[in-house]
Write an enzyme that holds these catalytic residues in place. Structure first.
Site, mmCIF file in Angstrom:
data_model
loop_
_atom_site.group_PDB
_atom_site.id
_atom_site.type_symbol
_atom_site.label_atom_id
_atom_site.label_comp_id
_atom_site.label_asym_id
_atom_site.label_seq_id
_atom_site.Cartn_x
_atom_site.Cartn_y
_atom_site.Cartn_z
ATOM 1 N N HIS A 20 23.734 -1.470 -11.200
ATOM 2 C CA HIS A 20 23.771 -0.532 -11.674
ATOM 3 C C HIS A 20 24.787 -0.178 -12.562
ATOM 4 C CE1 HIS A 20 21.879 3.169 -12.831
ATOM 5 N NE2 HIS A 20 21.870 4.012 -11.671
ATOM 6 N N HIS B 226 18.457 -5.157 -19.350
ATOM 7 C CA HIS B 226 17.903 -3.835 -19.220
ATOM 8 C C HIS B 226 16.853 -4.136 -19.610
ATOM 9 C CE1 HIS B 226 17.700 0.093 -19.393
ATOM 10 N NE2 HIS B 226 19.372 0.261 -19.098
ATOM 11 N N ASP C 291 27.187 -0.976 -19.756
ATOM 12 C CA ASP C 291 28.321 -1.416 -18.820
ATOM 13 C C ASP C 291 29.866 -2.152 -19.355
ATOM 14 O OD1 ASP C 291 27.456 0.674 -16.941
ATOM 15 O OD2 ASP C 291 26.344 -0.547 -15.968
HETATM 16 N N1 CMC Z 1 22.908 -12.178 -16.013
HETATM 17 C C1 CMC Z 1 21.963 -13.476 -15.144
HETATM 18 N N2 CMC Z 1 20.576 -13.164 -15.390
HETATM 19 C C2 CMC Z 1 19.866 -12.460 -16.121
HETATM 20 C C3 CMC Z 1 20.442 -11.348 -15.727
HETATM 21 C C4 CMC Z 1 21.968 -10.784 -16.084
HETATM 22 N N3 CMC Z 1 22.730 -10.359 -16.267
HETATM 23 N N4 CMC Z 1 19.467 -10.175 -15.971
HETATM 24 C C5 CMC Z 1 18.715 -11.002 -15.892
HETATM 25 N N5 CMC Z 1 18.757 -11.853 -15.768
HETATM 26 C C6 CMC Z 1 17.762 -13.004 -15.973
HETATM 27 C C7 CMC Z 1 16.965 -12.875 -14.130
HETATM 28 O O1 CMC Z 1 17.486 -13.712 -12.921
HETATM 29 C C8 CMC Z 1 15.481 -13.581 -14.581
HETATM 30 O O2 CMC Z 1 15.092 -14.520 -14.547
HETATM 31 P P1 CMC Z 1 14.689 -15.453 -14.108
HETATM 32 O O3 CMC Z 1 12.699 -14.579 -14.725
HETATM 33 O O4 CMC Z 1 14.456 -16.519 -13.978
HETATM 34 O O5 CMC Z 1 14.046 -14.483 -12.592
HETATM 35 C C9 CMC Z 1 15.757 -12.440 -16.082
HETATM 36 O O6 CMC Z 1 16.574 -12.417 -16.405
HETATM 37 C C10 CMC Z 1 14.811 -10.948 -15.820
HETATM 38 O O7 CMC Z 1 15.239 -10.781 -15.035
HETATM 39 P P2 CMC Z 1 14.975 -9.379 -13.792
HETATM 40 O O8 CMC Z 1 16.734 -9.569 -13.283
HETATM 41 O O9 CMC Z 1 13.645 -8.999 -13.509
HETATM 42 O O10 CMC Z 1 15.010 -7.787 -15.051
HETATM 43 P P3 CMC Z 1 15.150 -6.668 -14.307
HETATM 44 O O11 CMC Z 1 14.828 -5.750 -15.082
HETATM 45 O O12 CMC Z 1 14.402 -5.953 -12.778
HETATM 46 O O13 CMC Z 1 17.229 -6.020 -13.889
HETATM 47 C C11 CMC Z 1 18.925 -5.027 -14.270
HETATM 48 C C12 CMC Z 1 17.534 -5.256 -15.356
HETATM 49 C C13 CMC Z 1 20.028 -4.480 -15.490
HETATM 50 C C14 CMC Z 1 19.481 -5.246 -13.386
HETATM 51 C C15 CMC Z 1 19.587 -6.403 -15.089
HETATM 52 O O14 CMC Z 1 19.242 -7.536 -16.219
HETATM 53 C C16 CMC Z 1 21.075 -7.310 -14.240
HETATM 54 O O15 CMC Z 1 21.013 -7.449 -13.141
HETATM 55 N N6 CMC Z 1 21.814 -6.776 -14.956
HETATM 56 C C17 CMC Z 1 23.328 -7.559 -14.636
HETATM 57 C C18 CMC Z 1 24.032 -6.342 -14.270
HETATM 58 C C19 CMC Z 1 23.822 -4.405 -15.099
HETATM 59 O O16 CMC Z 1 24.526 -4.681 -15.744
HETATM 60 N N7 CMC Z 1 23.374 -3.632 -14.799
HETATM 61 C C20 CMC Z 1 23.914 -2.500 -15.828
HETATM 62 C C21 CMC Z 1 22.473 -1.819 -16.886
HETATM 63 S S1 CMC Z 1 22.475 -1.235 -17.705
HETATM 64 C C22 CMC Z 1 23.112 0.645 -17.055
HETATM 65 C C23 CMC Z 1 22.721 0.865 -15.495
HETATM 66 O O17 CMC Z 1 21.514 1.583 -15.101
HETATM 67 O O18 CMC Z 1 23.575 0.753 -15.032
#
Ligand code: CMC
Length: 436
Positions: free
Chosen positions: A268, A307, A363
């Protein structure tokens, strides 16, 4: 049959049910009537991470993930970031309308007159280790305000709620600044009520021996815009924490503290600090492909990318790129910025990441701007928490005004054992324990 309904056939019983669709949603409790026998408590909805569950009706922030649109109270965030000061946008989030000149002046006065901390709170912060993380200090110190203002527990009274909300918006920046000064070993700086919210924050962070702190107007304006971009984002993890903790009618200092704790995680708000660490680790543009290979192998992640709601791009990241250029004209270009652009280009050109819809989120660029402005990476997430407090409080107040809201209490699907025979300790065999 009305068209705004859903008809479900339960193939276990062959029973048919008709459920109302309202505002593109169905009520999860309508499923409870779907039973597979007398003892069945009814069908539940399974949604880990609440990926497709609306937990409230809200009038505060609108996110259109498909079209990369973000609005506060109906105004585009782009317009607000371009034309408003932070407290002006904060007023909009809290009250629902933009203030006129008189209202804004009064609101600024009300916030600036609440920025001081009780001496006991300042003394509390002195107990932290010199290297305590500023987010942990913020969580703890915010929660101590609950001991200073016990009347905040009366969350049923809208006037009392508003009073506490003003206090939190005012004091969160002071706590953040004190935590920073503590970590670098400088004496605390008292708030200066002549300054705007962001100028005063910079004053409390950076004033040294000069009689009056003068913020660079370009940087103060940029901080206003950055704060506006971070001020709310509907039902994200920390806002959900705020509403969830607040739903038990706990006081707003404790609920806000819980929201800060939720924000601190690297998935987050903590991602902004991780972005700088990642760029440092990558080092140069020619190391980008090797890093991306590591991500593909599952050995690294891309903080600042991806996201839950946006599908193609995060509109806040686009605005931030423009703010970055303005800031760099004053501070000089952050050398990591070009590396960040290169990484973004490579990610977007790679089908693997396109398939996962990975693009820079809010971010990704914020830390690079903050670093150029002179902030240390450990405080980046605090810079997210300060403005987001406004959104959390607007959402918390809305929750208390919503007659449909209840104490947050999700259900579970129990998959554990039943009816195990109790064995006295001397006859037990060591269990398997949790696997690492
Ligand atoms: N780096 C590498 N792989 C990723 C990333 C990433 N940043 N984000 C998503 N993926 C992959 C993930 O591993 C998954 O792959 P698979 O289908 O093979 O398992 C696929 O993309 C779908 O991702 P998810 O984790 O199921 O998506 P989610 O909606 O649960 O998570 C997220 C969203 C923002 C937590 C995630 O994209 C992430 O971890 N991003 C990095 C951390 C980040 O930048 N967070 C800030 C978010 S925006 C501001 C806020 O709200 O704080």
């Amino acid at each position: 049959m009305p068209s705004n309904t859903l008809t479900i056939t339960d193939n276990r019983t062959k029973e048919k049910y008709t459920i109302a669709i309202e505002d593109g949603a169905i009520r999860a409790t309508d499923f409870r009537q779907i039973k597979n026998g007398q003892d069945d408590a009814g069908l539940m909805v399974y949604d880990p991470g609440l990926v497709n569950t609306a937990s409230c009706r809200s009038r505060i922030t609108y996110v259109d993930g498909e079209n990369a649109k973000l609005e506060y109270r109906g105004y585009s965030v782009e317009d607000l970031a371009e034309h408003c000061g932070f407290l002006e946008a904060a007023y909009l989030l809290i009250y629902g309308d933009l203030p006129d000149e008189g209202q804004l002046k009064e609101w600024q006065r009300e916030i600036s007159h609440r920025t001081m901390l009780h001496q006991s709170t300042i003394e509390f912060t002195e107990g932290f280790r010199h290297d305590a993380h500023p987010m942990s200090m913020l969580v703890s110190t915010l929660s101590t305000l609950s001991t200073v203002y016990p009347e905040a527990r009366n969350v049923q009274d809208p006037a009392n709620r508003l009073h506490q909300m003003k206090r939190i918006i005012a004091k969160v920046a002071t706590i953040a600044a004190i935590s920073y000064r503590h970590s670098v070993g400088f004496p605390y700086v008292y708030p200066d009520n002549d300054l705007s919210y962001t100028e005063n924050f910079m004053n409390m962070l950076w004033k040294m021996v000069e009689p009056k702190f003068a913020a660079n107007p370009v940087l103060a304006r940029a901080l206003d815009a950055l704060f506006i971009l971070h001020a709310d984002h509907e039902q994200n993890c920390s806002t959900n924490a705020m509403r969830s903790v607040g739903s038990s009618q706990s006081d707003p200092y404790l609920a806000t503290s819980a929201a800060v704790a939720a924000l601190s995680g690297p998935l987050h708000g903590g991602a902004n600090e991780q972005v700088i660490k990642m760029l440092k680790a990558i080092g140069t543009a020619d190391s980008v492909p090797a890093y991306l290979d590591k991500v593909k192998e599952g050995k690294a992640r891309l903080p600042g990318f991806g996201h839950r709601v946006y599908r193609h791009c995060d509109p806040r990241a686009e605005i931030m790129k423009r703010i970055a250029e303005r800031v760099f004209q004053v501070t000089g270009r952050n050398p990591k910025f070009d590396l960040a652009l290169e990484l973004e280009k490579k990610v977007q050109a790679d089908g693997y990441f396109a398939e996962k819809r990975l693009f820079p989120n809010v971010d990704y660029y914020s830390g690079l701007i903050y670093e150029a402005m002179g902030f240390k990476p450990e405080i980046f997430t605090v810079l997210f928490a300060i403005p987001r407090s406004v959104g959390w409080l607007a959402q918390w107040d809305e929750m208390h005004r919503d007659a449909e809201q209840k104490i947050m209490r999700p259900r579970q699907i129990y998959v554990g054992e039943h009816n195990r025979e109790f064995v006295p300790i001397e006859k037990r065999k060591a269990g398997q324990g949790l696997k690492a």
